[in-house]
Design an enzyme around this catalytic site. Structure first.
Site, short mmCIF file in Angstrom:
data_model
loop_
_atom_site.label_atom_id
_atom_site.label_comp_id
_atom_site.label_asym_id
_atom_site.label_seq_id
_atom_site.Cartn_x
_atom_site.Cartn_y
_atom_site.Cartn_z
N GLY A 1001 16.48 50.98 3.84
CA GLY A 1001 17.06 50.95 2.51
C GLY A 1001 16.12 50.34 1.51
O GLY A 1001 15.02 49.91 1.84
N GLN A 1002 16.56 50.29 0.26
CA GLN A 1002 15.74 49.76 -0.83
C GLN A 1002 16.04 48.30 -1.01
O GLN A 1002 17.20 47.89 -1.12
CB GLN A 1002 16.03 50.53 -2.12
CG GLN A 1002 15.20 50.08 -3.30
CD GLN A 1002 13.72 50.44 -3.14
OE1 GLN A 1002 13.40 51.45 -2.53
NE2 GLN A 1002 12.85 49.60 -3.64
N GLY A 1003 15.03 47.47 -1.03
CA GLY A 1003 15.19 46.05 -1.27
C GLY A 1003 14.88 45.69 -2.70
O GLY A 1003 14.61 46.55 -3.54
N PHE A 1005 12.25 44.03 -3.91
CA PHE A 1005 10.86 44.23 -4.29
C PHE A 1005 10.32 45.58 -3.84
O PHE A 1005 9.32 46.04 -4.35
CB PHE A 1005 10.00 43.12 -3.70
CG PHE A 1005 10.30 41.77 -4.27
CD1 PHE A 1005 9.66 41.35 -5.42
CD2 PHE A 1005 11.23 40.93 -3.69
CE1 PHE A 1005 9.92 40.10 -5.96
CE2 PHE A 1005 11.49 39.68 -4.22
CZ PHE A 1005 10.84 39.25 -5.36
N GLY A 1006 10.93 46.19 -2.86
CA GLY A 1006 10.43 47.46 -2.34
C GLY A 1006 11.30 47.93 -1.19
O GLY A 1006 12.42 47.47 -0.99
N MET A 1007 10.76 48.86 -0.39
CA MET A 1007 11.51 49.44 0.70
C MET A 1007 11.59 48.46 1.88
O MET A 1007 10.70 47.64 2.10
CB MET A 1007 10.84 50.74 1.15
CG MET A 1007 11.64 51.54 2.15
SD MET A 1007 13.27 52.04 1.52
CE MET A 1007 12.78 53.15 0.21
N VAL A 1008 12.70 48.55 2.64
CA VAL A 1008 12.90 47.77 3.86
C VAL A 1008 12.88 48.74 5.04
O VAL A 1008 13.57 49.76 5.01
CB VAL A 1008 14.22 46.99 3.83
CG1 VAL A 1008 14.37 46.17 5.09
CG2 VAL A 1008 14.27 46.10 2.60
N ASP A 1148 23.55 31.38 -4.07
CA ASP A 1148 23.96 32.79 -4.15
C ASP A 1148 24.60 33.22 -2.84
O ASP A 1148 24.31 34.28 -2.30
CB ASP A 1148 22.75 33.68 -4.47
CG ASP A 1148 23.18 35.09 -4.88
OD1 ASP A 1148 24.37 35.30 -5.16
OD2 ASP A 1148 22.32 35.98 -4.89
#
Length: 1363
Positions: A1001-1003, A1005-1008, A1148
């Site tokens: 998936g998309q994180g 900062f970038g892709m995971v 958070d």
């Protein structure tokens, strides 16, 4: 100067060429062809268009509610260049522009049209620009753009260049008024055709207009025509460079005809014989070098080869599917048919010239594949209309019979056997209840078809009910039960048992609509068989029947009777009394004929008529209204002084609506007043045709849009209604039953939202007066009808737009004009702008004169200055003045027209003294000083360049010398210092040891990715890991921030906190290697486990996204039990107690930031790196930081202070999330409302079905004073008796690190304890916008009935909470 302008022009042309060529999708690449697309309900469904280059069919995007403009960001389908049928847009919320979605759509062919139109944009309430700037050809059909209240840039498009063939039938009405639109086209968009005009799709995209020599087909960016076989543009001169082909495409080349050995397919491409569809269900024909679904007229399928067509000799055989003929319209479906592939069932009750009509439509039938049934055809006297019938094959039979004749009261004759010869391959004859059909006529047919007479029994052909006029006696049949719904009735009756069970042939259920009671079974019938009763046959073994397809809230008469053998004994028949039942209520259709008019500057009067189908007792109406926001920044870009302004006419008053104001149609009568001239017959005829055509189009639209879904058993949606969704548009309605019926003037409800959607409820009236509105503002009005039964819901919305009248004084300039500065030959003037103008001020008129001059003040042409120029310069400067006294006045002009002139203001311009003053030192500048200043400035410039080169080199290559920055979990990356850096340490892992397997998936900062790490964990040569990446386009600061946030976890070593495995900071891309949490984050985990039967939850976009997650394949679909929830709560509290012991404040804590391992262990993770994934869970403050306000404690919201006790508040919200399977907290409240609600002491309500003990723990965490909340260690202590034994082995609570700690009592904590680390996220005076919360599901608990309400957990409450 001219050289510079010329160079700028060349650069612009080059840039246009590059952009044009970059967006162009050449067709000589591989085509990805998609079938017709119907995209509705969710924005995510648009992803079905990915990779499509051509849609062979239509594209419909419609009925997407509750979407915002940002939901479409990131969606683009640049590959799509062609649609072969039509493109329809209807009621899609949030979609403002198509330029990003379809940047390269060039051709709409219109092979099949939507009601004569190839492009339809209808009731797109948020659409501002069409933006299809690559659209060049609509080859067939017209354009219909209607009822789009915000749509501009329609007058800047010349549709004759695009839809040349259907240009005269284009229909573009009821969109945004031209004078309210900016519609600014750049100078390069100006063409002469035949007059000079600006043509563009938007301010950045010109309409493409080709030279006449190119015949509408030219290249992008540069001059030059495309090949004659191209349409839609090209990127080169050959037939292989086309965007789309005018005729046929084959192997990337546009051709006029298909090559030999290929076939034309769908009139656009060439295919081989093997590619022509040939399946069991679809055998296409190869005919005259075309691949077509059926043989054309005059041809029939070749008997030897079903792929070919042969020319017919004489009458061409035509095969048709079987069916029921119950009307003349149904009979017309069989016109010209010679072979029926199935059954032919005739049940026709009446009609004019019925025999002639049947002979015309059924007279060519020669063969029936299954059986022929003539049932209850009361209008038939003979069957001679089947004059060509020769064969009944009997492949399938009606209860063993190939010729079935039942209950035809007037049937006297079968066939003319002198001209007819019928053969029955299989099956027998059945004749019953034909009182006028003599037995010898039947036996004649038995002989003609070749059946032996001795094989016929009374069961087959009754000896008593054919040809008789005898009356049958009936026993009484009891109706035992009647159940109703909105569209069906279920009947149950007592079983009838004749002496001989074989005598009972069937039951017949009859029903009809009726307003009265007391009718008999013969009402509504005539001698010709016309009847209002409808009948169904029911098997003799069944005593119940469901009547479907009924109208809501309608009374029906019901009758049940038996059909028995006439030869049976007396009393062998039975029938019931006529009973009456009313179907249940349903939501009504929308109100009719909504009319909105304004009689003042702050009032709208709305009238309407009741729904066509109330479907119940309509008791009240909900009227919703919202002021349309105007894009002032964009509208001010238009140069209103140049183009002039046509004052906008507000919504008409009642008199204007009733009376036609057009002067040519008025005449004057004796008293000097005007009356309306009668319209001519031609005018009346044209108006009637236009009204009928408009109604026909909207009916066609609604009938095609609101179609019944596949596999859907409920009745189809009524036409002309809005769709019913999981979240009704009127879900927040308030019904006040005490409101008097005469109260029709309702002021708007005050609300903190500056522009909310307001609503009012109107009881027993068809009019409402809305007061307190803003002057000269456009409102969108929705009228919804509601029945007394709230459970059935309300109707769809009838939508209208209206504008209040102008305030005559609103555009007046308040106060006096100020002469700011008088200098030489100019004077700068300033005046206050109108406080609340009519819509907005577009420009000011300025009139000035020199006193004593001989020209008249009123005759001078006023100067004009646009409003935005006045604001930019903080006034207006009058130049070229000569010395003397001047008088000036101003007025403002808005969309409503001109305001009043201001009062006169005078000023004096002195005569300029041009002689130099030798004594003035300011006029004496030494030459030496000027030289010194020049040299000094040059030296400073050289030093600045040298320093800049050194600094950039140090930043780029000096990573080894950069110190580490401060590390902490940051919800707001914008607040981190840009000096934070990262230094490689013992956590560095060689890049070659990391292998990426697949995307998860998309994180932030970038892709995971899921991956494998080699020799990272001791004694484990290979382990599965999660690998987070940073985008290659990220800046140095973003990469450092990415590594620093990962570095937070280097000091953590707890089983219930996600472990960091290593960091790859050298080279690109930067990688952070984490412990793999195979089931993803807890929020999606919970959503994936929502029970499917919760319809409104399992079908929500969030649930579907969670179930489509890559993590779902590792999962099962069983919802977590109460014991599972407690286990999760315990391990989360244990992980947070470890972080609290490390003096780490999370800030958070939420389900989205907890991860789930393969064994379903939950761990604290991510520490700020998920905020982009769940951006709707955060709240942006002042355009900067993102704050999770729905999880924040009161003290964090008020003063921005965070401690471990504020994390405990967030933990309580996490418990609420788990109890509701990840519903959004504080649903229905905007972020600002949540902030105020929590600060004022509010807390989340108990989810339905949630155990009291679990909710008690939540309330402990939500104590307003942070010192009253339990610590995480106390929470673990409370939950530990309910946790699994394995917890004791791995938890921090039972570890040596926590060994020896005394349980912390609540009374031991100082009220203002500062033991925990405090961090300040934002100043206490920060302002918050009122962004509403995103749509979400209704909160619920999945634990209903799974355990006692009091729960099984023994909750120990800390001492301090007893006060």
């Amino acid at each position: 100067m001219r050289v510079v302008d010329k160079m700028a022009g060349l650069m612009w042309a080059a840039l246009t060429l590059v952009i044009g060529l970059g967006l162009l999708v050449p067709s000589n690449g591989e085509e990805y062809i998609c079938d017709s697309m119907d995209i509705r309900n969710r924005v995510s469904n648009l992803r079905q268009l990915e990779n499509c280059t051509v849609i062979e069919g239509y594209l419909q995007i419609l009925l997407i509610d509750f979407a915002e403009e940002q939901d479409y960001s990131g969606l683009a389908f640049p590959n799509l260049v062609e649609i072969t049928d039509y493109f329809l847009l209807y009621r899609v919320r949030g979609l403002t522009n198509l330029s990003e979605l379809f940047p390269n759509l060039a051709v709409i062919r219109g092979t099949n049209l939507f009601f004569n139109y190839a492009l339809v944009v209808f009731e797109m309430l948020d659409m501002q620009k069409i933006g299809l700037y690559s659209l060049q050809n609509i080859t067939r059909g017209s354009v219909r753009i209607e009822k789009n209240p915000n749509l501009c840039y329609l007058d800047t498009i010349d549709w004759s260049f695009i839809a040349e063939s259907g240009y005269s039938n284009n229909f573009i009405v009821d969109n945004r008024e031209e004078e309210e639109c900016v519609n600014f086209c750049p100078g390069r968009c100006r063409i002469k055709h035949p007059v000079l005009q600006d043509l563009c799709w938007a301010e950045e995209h010109c309409q493409k207009v080709c030279p006449e020599s190119c015949l509408g087909n030219c290249r992008d960016g540069i001059s030059g025509c495309c090949h004659e076989n191209c349409i839609g543009g090209c990127d080169g001169p050959t037939e292989r460079d086309c965007v789309a082909c005018k005729y046929f495409v084959h192997n990337g080349e546009c051709l006029i005809q298909c090559p030999p050995d290929t076939y034309q397919y769908k009139d656009r491409r060439c295919i081989t014989e093997e590619e022509c569809p040939n399946t069991t269900n679809s055998v296409w024909k190869l005919h005259h070098r075309k691949c077509i679904p059926e043989c054309p007229s005059g041809y029939t399928t070749d008997i030897n080869n079903p792929r070919l067509c042969t020319e017919c000799e004489g009458q061409c055989p035509k095969s048709c599917k079987g069916g029921l003929v119950d009307s003349l319209a149904a009979a017309q479906r069989f016109r010209g048919c010679t072979i029926i592939e199935g059954e032919l069932k005739i049940s026709i009750r009446g009609g004019d010239n019925i025999i002639d009509e049947l002979e015309e439509n059924l007279g060519l039938i020669e063969e029936v594949g299954h059986y022929v049934a003539i049932v209850r055809s009361y209008a038939l006297v003979t069957l001679d209309f089947l004059r060509s019938l020769k064969r009944i094959r009997g492949i399938q039979k009606e209860n063993g019979y190939a010729f079935y004749v039942l209950d035809n009261r007037n049937l006297e004759k079968l066939f003319d056997w002198d001209r007819t010869d019928i053969t029955i391959d299989e099956g027998k004859l059945f004749f019953h209840f034909n009182p006028k059909l003599c037995r010898h006529v039947i036996l004649t047919m038995v002989d003609k078809v070749g059946l032996p007479e001795h094989a016929i029994t009374d069961t087959d052909i009754s000896t008593l009910t054919n040809g008789d006029q005898a009356q049958c006696s009936f026993s009484r049949l009891e109706i035992e039960e009647i159940n109703t719904s909105k569209d069906m009735i279920i009947l149950r009756w007592s079983e009838f048992r004749p002496p001989d069970p074989r005598d009972l042939l069937s039951y017949t259920v009859s029903y009809r609509e009726t307003e009265d009671q007391g009718i008999d079974e013969y009402d509504g019938q005539d001698a010709c068989g016309n009847t209002e009763w409808k009948e169904f046959d029911v098997s003799p073994t069944q005593t119940a029947h469901i009547i479907t397809g009924l109208k809501p809230w309608t009374q029906y008469a019901l009758l049940v009777k038996t059909y028995t053998k006439a030869g049976a004994r007396e009393g062998s028949g039975a029938k019931s009394d006529i009973v009456y039942a009313r179907t249940d209520a349903d939501k009504p259709t929308h109100p009719q004929d909504v009319v909105v008019y304004s009689n003042s500057s702050n009032t709208l009067i709305i009238t309407w008529k009741p729904p066509n189908r109330p479907n119940g007792n309509v008791t009240h109406y909900i009227v919703k209204y919202k002021r349309q926001q105007e894009d002032v920044a964009e509208m001010e870009q238009r140069e209103y002084c140049k183009g002039g302004l046509k004052p906008h006419r507000p919504t008409q008053g009642l008199e204007d609506i009733v009376n036609n104001e057009e002067e040519p149609n008025n005449s004057t009568i004796g008293d000097g007043t005007c009356c309306e001239c009668p319209k001519s017959e031609d005018e009346i005829r044209i108006e009637e045709e236009e009204a009928a055509f408009q109604q026909e189009f909207e009916n066609f639209l609604h009938n095609n849009v609101y179609h019944k879904r596949e596999n859907e058993t409920r009745a189809g949606r009524r036409r002309r209604e809005l769709p019913v969704t999981a979240r009704p548009f009127y879900s927040n309605q308030t019904v006040n039953v005490t409101l008097p019926s005469t109260n029709r003037t309702v002021p708007p409800t005050p609300t903190p939202n500056p522009n909310p959607q307001l609503e009012t409820t109107v009881w027993n009236e068809h009019m409402v007066v809305l007061t307190g509105l803003r002057h000269f503002s456009e409102y969108i009005i929705e009228v919804i009808a509601c029945n007394a039964d709230a459970a059935v819901g309300c109707s769809g919305s009838a939508v209208e737009l209206a504008r209040t009248q102008a305030d005559d004084s609103a555009d007046n300039i308040p106060g006096n004009i100020t002469v700011v500065e008088i200098k030489e030959d100019m004077a700068k003037l300033y005046w206050p702008k109108p406080d609340s103008p009519n819509s907005m001020v577009v420009h000011y008129n300025i009139e000035y004169k020199k006193l004593g001059s001989d020209f008249n003040y009123e005759q001078q042409e006023p100067k004009c200055v646009e409003n935005f120029k006045f604001l930019q310069s903080q006034g207006y400067t009058i130049s070229n003045l000569v010395a003397g006294n001047y008088s000036v006045r101003f007025r403002a002009t808005s969309f409503a027209g001109n305001g009043s002139w201001s009062n006169y203001v005078t000023f004096y311009v002195e005569e300029e003294d041009t002689s130099p003053d030798p004594q003035d030192p300011q006029q004496q500048v030494p030459v030496s000083l000027m030289i010194g200043m020049g040299v000094g400035f040059s030296l400073l410039l050289i030093l600045a360049v040298i320093f800049g080169i050194w600094y950039c080199t140090k930043k780029r290559f000096g990573d080894k010398q950069m110190p580490n920055g401060v590390l902490y979990a940051s919800v707001n990356p914008e607040y981190m210092s840009s000096d934070d850096v990262y230094v490689p340490d013992e956590w560095e892992v060689p890049r070659e040891k990391i292998t990426l397997i697949r995307e998860l998936g998309q994180g932030s900062f970038g892709m995971v990715y899921e991956g494998e790490a080699k020799d990272v964990v001791k004694d484990e040569p290979m382990v599965s890991v999660a690998v987070k990446t940073v985008n290659e386009s990220a800046s140095i600061r973003e990469r450092i921030e990415f590594l620093n946030e990962a570095s937070v976890m280097k000091t953590f070593n707890c089983h219930h906190v996600v472990k960091l495995m290593g960091v790859v900071s050298k080279g690109q891309p930067t990688l952070v290697v984490m412990e793999l949490m195979a089931l993803g984050d807890l929020k999606n985990y919970l959503r994936r486990h929502r029970p499917e039967e919760d319809v409104g939850l399992s079908d929500s976009p969030a649930s579907n996204e969670a179930k489509n997650s890559p993590f779902a394949e590792n999962d099962n679909d069983l919802p977590p039990t109460f014991k599972d929830i407690i286990q999760m709560a315990g391990v989360i509290a244990d992980g947070m107690s470890y972080l609290a012991a490390k003096k780490f404040v999370h800030r958070d804590l939420a389900c989205r930031n907890c991860m789930v391992a393969q064994d379903r262990t939950v761990k604290i993770g991510d520490f700020g790196m998920t905020r982009d994934i769940y951006e709707t869970d955060y709240y942006r403050k002042g355009g900067k930081g993102l704050l999770p306000v729905r999880w924040m404690s009161p003290e964090s919201l008020k003063v921005g202070v965070f401690t471990s006790q504020s994390d405990v508040w967030s933990y309580g919200v996490v418990l609420w999330e788990m109890a509701t399977l990840a519903s959004q907290p504080y649903q229905g409240k905007s972020n600002e409302e949540v902030l105020k609600f929590v600060i004022d002491g509010g807390m989340l309500e108990k989810p339905e079905g949630c155990p009291n003990k679990l909710y008690d723990l939540m309330k402990l965490c939500w104590q307003y004073r942070q010192s009253m909340r339990p610590t995480f260690l106390e929470i673990v202590e409370i939950l530990s008796p309910e946790l699994q034994a394995h917890f004791n082995e791995v938890s921090f609570y039972h570890s040596l690190d926590n060994h020896g700690r005394e349980p912390l009592e609540m009374d031991d904590v100082a009220l203002d304890s500062g033991a925990d680390t405090e961090t300040e996220m934002y100043p206490s005076g920060s302002e918050f916008s009122s962004t509403p919360s995103p749509p979400s599901e209704t909160p619920y608990s999945h634990m209903n009935g799974s355990h006692p309400q009091n729960g099984s957990m023994n909750l120990r409450i800390p001492k301090s909470t007893l006060c």
